[in-house]
Design a protein around this motif. Structure first.
Motif, PDB file in Angstrom:
ATOM      1  N   THR A  59      60.945  82.106  29.260  1.00  0.00           N
ATOM      2  CA  THR A  59      61.582  80.843  29.617  1.00  0.00           C
ATOM      3  C   THR A  59      60.592  79.697  29.459  1.00  0.00           C
ATOM      4  N   ILE A  60      61.136  78.494  29.438  1.00  0.00           N
ATOM      5  CA  ILE A  60      60.293  77.310  29.443  1.00  0.00           C
ATOM      6  C   ILE A  60      59.753  77.160  30.860  1.00  0.00           C
ATOM      7  N   LYS A  61      58.450  77.038  30.961  1.00  0.00           N
ATOM      8  CA  LYS A  61      57.759  76.983  32.247  1.00  0.00           C
ATOM      9  C   LYS A  61      58.383  75.943  33.177  1.00  0.00           C
ATOM     10  N   GLY A  62      58.625  76.353  34.423  1.00  0.00           N
ATOM     11  CA  GLY A  62      59.178  75.461  35.431  1.00  0.00           C
ATOM     12  C   GLY A  62      60.684  75.291  35.349  1.00  0.00           C
ATOM     13  N   THR A  63      61.333  76.074  34.470  1.00  0.00           N
ATOM     14  CA  THR A  63      62.791  75.995  34.320  1.00  0.00           C
ATOM     15  C   THR A  63      63.378  77.398  34.291  1.00  0.00           C
ATOM     16  N   ARG A  64      64.682  77.456  34.238  1.00  0.00           N
ATOM     17  CA  ARG A  64      65.387  78.713  34.003  1.00  0.00           C
ATOM     18  C   ARG A  64      66.025  78.685  32.618  1.00  0.00           C
ATOM     19  N   ILE A  65      65.435  77.905  31.740  1.00  0.00           N
ATOM     20  CA  ILE A  65      65.944  77.759  30.375  1.00  0.00           C
ATOM     21  C   ILE A  65      65.176  78.728  29.483  1.00  0.00           C
ATOM     22  N   SER A  66      65.914  79.690  28.951  1.00  0.00           N
ATOM     23  CA  SER A  66      65.265  80.740  28.170  1.00  0.00           C
ATOM     24  C   SER A  66      65.049  80.321  26.724  1.00  0.00           C
TER      25      SER A  66
ATOM     26  N   LEU B 221      68.228  80.805  24.934  1.00  0.00           N
ATOM     27  CA  LEU B 221      69.199  79.711  25.032  1.00  0.00           C
ATOM     28  C   LEU B 221      68.854  78.595  24.057  1.00  0.00           C
ATOM     29  N   VAL B 222      67.594  78.243  23.974  1.00  0.00           N
ATOM     30  CA  VAL B 222      67.181  77.183  23.048  1.00  0.00           C
ATOM     31  C   VAL B 222      67.557  77.564  21.621  1.00  0.00           C
ATOM     32  N   LEU B 223      67.309  78.799  21.246  1.00  0.00           N
ATOM     33  CA  LEU B 223      67.657  79.251  19.898  1.00  0.00           C
ATOM     34  C   LEU B 223      69.163  79.244  19.680  1.00  0.00           C
ATOM     35  N   GLU B 224      69.917  79.651  20.696  1.00  0.00           N
ATOM     36  CA  GLU B 224      71.378  79.620  20.587  1.00  0.00           C
ATOM     37  C   GLU B 224      71.877  78.201  20.368  1.00  0.00           C
ATOM     38  N   LEU B 225      71.300  77.251  21.091  1.00  0.00           N
ATOM     39  CA  LEU B 225      71.709  75.859  20.943  1.00  0.00           C
ATOM     40  C   LEU B 225      71.408  75.339  19.548  1.00  0.00           C
ATOM     41  N   PHE B 226      70.207  75.587  19.058  1.00  0.00           N
ATOM     42  CA  PHE B 226      69.868  75.147  17.703  1.00  0.00           C
ATOM     43  C   PHE B 226      70.758  75.825  16.662  1.00  0.00           C
ATOM     44  N   SER B 227      71.011  77.110  16.838  1.00  0.00           N
ATOM     45  CA  SER B 227      71.837  77.818  15.849  1.00  0.00           C
ATOM     46  C   SER B 227      73.293  77.361  15.900  1.00  0.00           C
ATOM     47  N   ALA B 228      73.705  76.792  17.036  1.00  0.00           N
ATOM     48  CA  ALA B 228      75.065  76.253  17.156  1.00  0.00           C
ATOM     49  C   ALA B 228      75.156  74.817  16.632  1.00  0.00           C
ATOM     50  N   GLY B 229      74.029  74.283  16.167  1.00  0.00           N
ATOM     51  CA  GLY B 229      74.046  72.966  15.575  1.00  0.00           C
ATOM     52  C   GLY B 229      73.554  71.829  16.452  1.00  0.00           C
ATOM     53  N   TRP B 230      73.093  72.158  17.655  1.00  0.00           N
ATOM     54  CA  TRP B 230      72.561  71.114  18.532  1.00  0.00           C
ATOM     55  C   TRP B 230      71.304  70.531  17.907  1.00  0.00           C
ATOM     56  N   THR B 231      71.091  69.261  18.148  1.00  0.00           N
ATOM     57  CA  THR B 231      69.863  68.612  17.696  1.00  0.00           C
ATOM     58  C   THR B 231      68.840  68.619  18.832  1.00  0.00           C
ATOM     59  N   GLU B 232      67.607  68.325  18.484  1.00  0.00           N
ATOM     60  CA  GLU B 232      66.571  68.219  19.510  1.00  0.00           C
ATOM     61  C   GLU B 232      66.975  67.161  20.536  1.00  0.00           C
TER      62      GLU B 232
ATOM     63  N   TYR C 111      55.861  80.152  19.828  1.00  0.00           N
ATOM     64  CA  TYR C 111      55.976  81.479  20.423  1.00  0.00           C
ATOM     65  C   TYR C 111      56.661  82.448  19.442  1.00  0.00           C
ATOM     66  N   LEU C 112      57.745  82.011  18.840  1.00  0.00           N
ATOM     67  CA  LEU C 112      58.463  82.869  17.896  1.00  0.00           C
ATOM     68  C   LEU C 112      57.618  83.199  16.670  1.00  0.00           C
ATOM     69  N   LYS C 113      56.883  82.206  16.186  1.00  0.00           N
ATOM     70  CA  LYS C 113      56.011  82.439  15.044  1.00  0.00           C
ATOM     71  C   LYS C 113      55.006  83.539  15.365  1.00  0.00           C
ATOM     72  N   GLU C 114      54.415  83.468  16.548  1.00  0.00           N
ATOM     73  CA  GLU C 114      53.436  84.488  16.927  1.00  0.00           C
ATOM     74  C   GLU C 114      54.100  85.862  17.079  1.00  0.00           C
ATOM     75  N   CYS C 115      55.307  85.892  17.628  1.00  0.00           N
ATOM     76  CA  CYS C 115      56.027  87.165  17.750  1.00  0.00           C
ATOM     77  C   CYS C 115      56.242  87.795  16.381  1.00  0.00           C
ATOM     78  N   ILE C 116      56.644  86.980  15.423  1.00  0.00           N
ATOM     79  CA  ILE C 116      56.884  87.503  14.077  1.00  0.00           C
ATOM     80  C   ILE C 116      55.573  87.951  13.442  1.00  0.00           C
ATOM     81  N   GLN C 117      54.520  87.185  13.643  1.00  0.00           N
ATOM     82  CA  GLN C 117      53.223  87.589  13.094  1.00  0.00           C
ATOM     83  C   GLN C 117      52.765  88.919  13.671  1.00  0.00           C
ATOM     84  N   GLN C 118      53.123  89.186  14.917  1.00  0.00           N
ATOM     85  CA  GLN C 118      52.741  90.445  15.551  1.00  0.00           C
ATOM     86  C   GLN C 118      53.815  91.515  15.364  1.00  0.00           C
TER      87      GLN C 118
END
Length: 79
Positions: free
Chosen positions: A19-26, A29-40, A61-68
């Motif tokens: 999650t994003i630190k200090g929130t309950r936003i995973s 969820l951020v990826l789902e929003l972007f993939s649904a067409g939401w803008t920054e 974070y995702l880039k590092e996950c893919i690299q690993q």
């Protein structure tokens, strides 16, 4: 960017999903929003506890996950 400053995992929050630190936003969820067409801008307006830096951290974070190789392999389609 040091994504660890923005992305955390706590077993007591969303079953330990990143999650994003200090929130309950995973990250999920951020990826789902972007993939649904939401803008920054839409995400930042809808979730005021999220910052532009924390959104960039999601992708760092995702880039590092893919690299690993912490991802699910995509099987090639057979035609």
């Amino acid at each position: 960017m040091n994504w660890q400053d923005y992305i955390v995992s706590d077993n007591q929050v969303l079953l330990g999903k990143p999650t994003i630190k200090g929130t309950r936003i995973s990250v999920e969820l951020v990826l789902e929003l972007f993939s649904a067409g939401w803008t920054e801008k839409q995400i930042l307006e809808s979730y005021p506890t999220v910052t532009a830096e924390s959104l960039r951290a999601v992708f760092s974070y995702l880039k590092e996950c893919i690299q690993q190789e912490l991802y699910f392999p995509i099987s090639s389609a057979k035609f």
